[in-house]
Design an enzyme around this catalytic site. Structure first.
Site, PDB file in Angstrom:
ATOM      1  CG  HIS A 287       8.785 -20.566  -2.099  1.00 42.94           C
ATOM      2  ND1 HIS A 287      10.046 -21.089  -2.304  1.00 42.94           N
ATOM      3  CD2 HIS A 287       8.773 -19.357  -2.732  1.00 42.94           C
ATOM      4  CE1 HIS A 287      10.765 -20.242  -3.017  1.00 42.94           C
ATOM      5  NE2 HIS A 287      10.012 -19.183  -3.296  1.00 42.94           N
ATOM      6  CG  ASP A 336      13.505 -19.064  -5.622  1.00 42.48           C
ATOM      7  OD1 ASP A 336      13.396 -18.069  -6.350  1.00 42.48           O
ATOM      8  OD2 ASP A 336      13.037 -19.099  -4.483  1.00 42.48           O
TER       9      ASP A 336
END
Length: 457
Positions: A287, A336
């Site tokens: 991220h 993800d």
């Protein structure tokens, strides 16, 4: 095996009429039309050769070659996956939703899984990845034990379910076995569904991971879940264990994470991880959304994995992708939470999110986006010989239709900005065909996902 590609995306660009030779799981020859024509002209120019010089525009298919219409490119690397999150797709938007309501639903799914049901779900998820051209997956795995935290008879039963699911779907897997010990930055103990995540301490975690068997399609790496889930002294144990292996961590996904870390430790998550030896050339910051300039300097020799479809689904923000890349950080991509599994979308989102953040266009070239989705991603997962169409590389090949409603009329090099996962027609992983004519060879993906997910609700 010979494959004759209408177009192929090679390391130096897109070329028409390319022939690929595969032996076992490797590319052993890559021949462009110009190369073949030059050779034919050389032979034709020899005295008494009896061979006519070729026409440069003639499409001559080599004998025995399989023809692939469309653009053939290297397989994608999904550098960040939580397979069980796929069960949340389309279910988290009631009452508008927030990260925290999403997390509560995630915990409910986590509480319902066992090794058998996790295998079935993961096989469907990895099958969906294969249909979209993904050939390697980095599974950030923390769902380790029974519902009350008691280990199964085989303490790695949940890990083995994922490894088997990837094998049966035709993918390579990097199991990023994750240390998860606390519920918050200030050390609150795990409770409820979180009990399944914990190993007690890093030494017991390492003992469990050491017991995982080897497999040809498997790389075992490590992950520090986040600064909120791993007390500082335990990080060093994981970093030492992972020396020379892929090591990943969630880093600065939300501003609240940074604020809590600064309040507790007086440093950012990146600084904390660096202090305990985690930030190095095989480290991936997942991220990396809310970073300081100091953080970006620390990550200059590492990887950063952006997951744009999840980051926007959760409302996390837009990370400094271009600034990181300019500092030397190698960018990768992941799906993800699997709100979407589409690496064309993840790739172009890296550029499009930058446009939204800066109100300017043209931050990444198509070649840079392709590298993030392919070669760099595979290397970050411990597969440095994958992700390129060149001699000696693993035979991971993805063919994309150029005649769909989305891709008709495009410049083939613009495929990342136009295509979707639905445009993938054929996929080879390590030389084995796992998708043909848009259908998985061994997994009825839609049926298996439907059955696996419906059992959880």
């Amino acid at each position: 095996m010979l494959i004759h590609c209408q177009y192929a995306w090679l390391p130096d660009g897109v070329f028409p009429d390319v022939v690929l030779e595969i032996r076992e799981n490797r590319l052993t020859r890559v021949t462009r039309r110009q190369d073949r024509d030059d050779l034919a002209r050389t032979v034709a120019d020899m005295p008494d050769s009896g061979v006519s010089s070729p026409q440069s525009t003639q499409d001559r298919r080599p004998e025995g070659a399989v023809y692939r219409a469309g653009l053939t490119m290297a397989g994608f690397a999904n550098a960040h996956s939580h397979a069980f999150h796929r069960a949340l797709r389309g279910r988290t938007h009631g009452d508008r939703g927030s990260f925290w309501t999403w997390r509560e639903q995630m915990y409910r799914v986590a509480a319902a899984l066992d090794p058998d049901s996790y295998y079935r779900l993961a096989r469907g998820v990895y099958g969906e990845m294969a249909l979209g051209g993904i050939t390697s997956v980095g599974e950030f795995h923390y769902l380790h034990h029974g519902p009350d935290g008691t280990p199964y008879g085989d303490p790695n039963a949940m890990s083995q379910a994922l490894i088997a699911a990837a094998r049966d779907a035709g993918l390579r897997i990097t199991l990023l076995d994750t240390l998860y010990l606390t519920a918050s930055v200030d050390g609150k103990p795990l409770e409820g569904p979180q009990l399944r995540f914990g190993d007690g301490d890093a030494l017991r975690w390492a003992d469990r991971v050491d017991a995982l068997p080897d497999a040809p399609h498997l790389v075992v790496g490590a992950a520090i879940h986040s600064v909120r889930a791993v007390p500082l002294p335990q990080m060093a144990t994981v970093a030492a264990w992972a020396a020379g292996r892929p090591l990943h961590a969630h880093v600065s996904e939300q501003r609240a994470e940074n604020e809590a870390c600064l309040a507790e430790h007086g440093r950012t998550p990146t600084e904390v991880l660096a202090d305990f030896g985690a930030v190095h050339e095989t480290f991936t910051a997942v991220h990396a959304t809310h970073l300081t300039h100091r953080d970006m300097a620390l990550l200059s020799d590492s990887y950063a994995c952006f997951c744009p479809t999840t980051e926007r689904d959760l409302g996390d923000g837009i990370g400094p992708a271009r600034t990181l890349a300019d500092a030397g950080t190698r960018l990768t991509l992941g799906s993800d939470s699997h709100a979407v599994i589409d690496f064309f979308e993840e790739s172009r989102a890296l550029e499009l999110d930058e446009r939204l953040a800066t109100e300017q266009r043209g931050h990444f070239t198509a070649a840079e986006l392709r590298a993030a989705a392919t070669a760099t991603g595979h290397t970050s997962l411990g597969w440095p010989d994958a992700g390129r169409i060149e001699v000696g590389a693993r035979a991971d090949l993805v063919t994309v239709a150029l005649d769909s409603p989305r891709t008709a009329g495009i410049d083939p090099e613009g495929v990342l900005f136009a295509a979707s996962a639905a445009d993938v027609t054929h996929v080879l992983a390590d030389g084995r065909e796992i998708v043909r004519d848009g259908r998985h060879g061994t997994v009825d993906v839609a049926r298996e996902l439907q059955e696996a997910i419906s059992c959880l609700y």
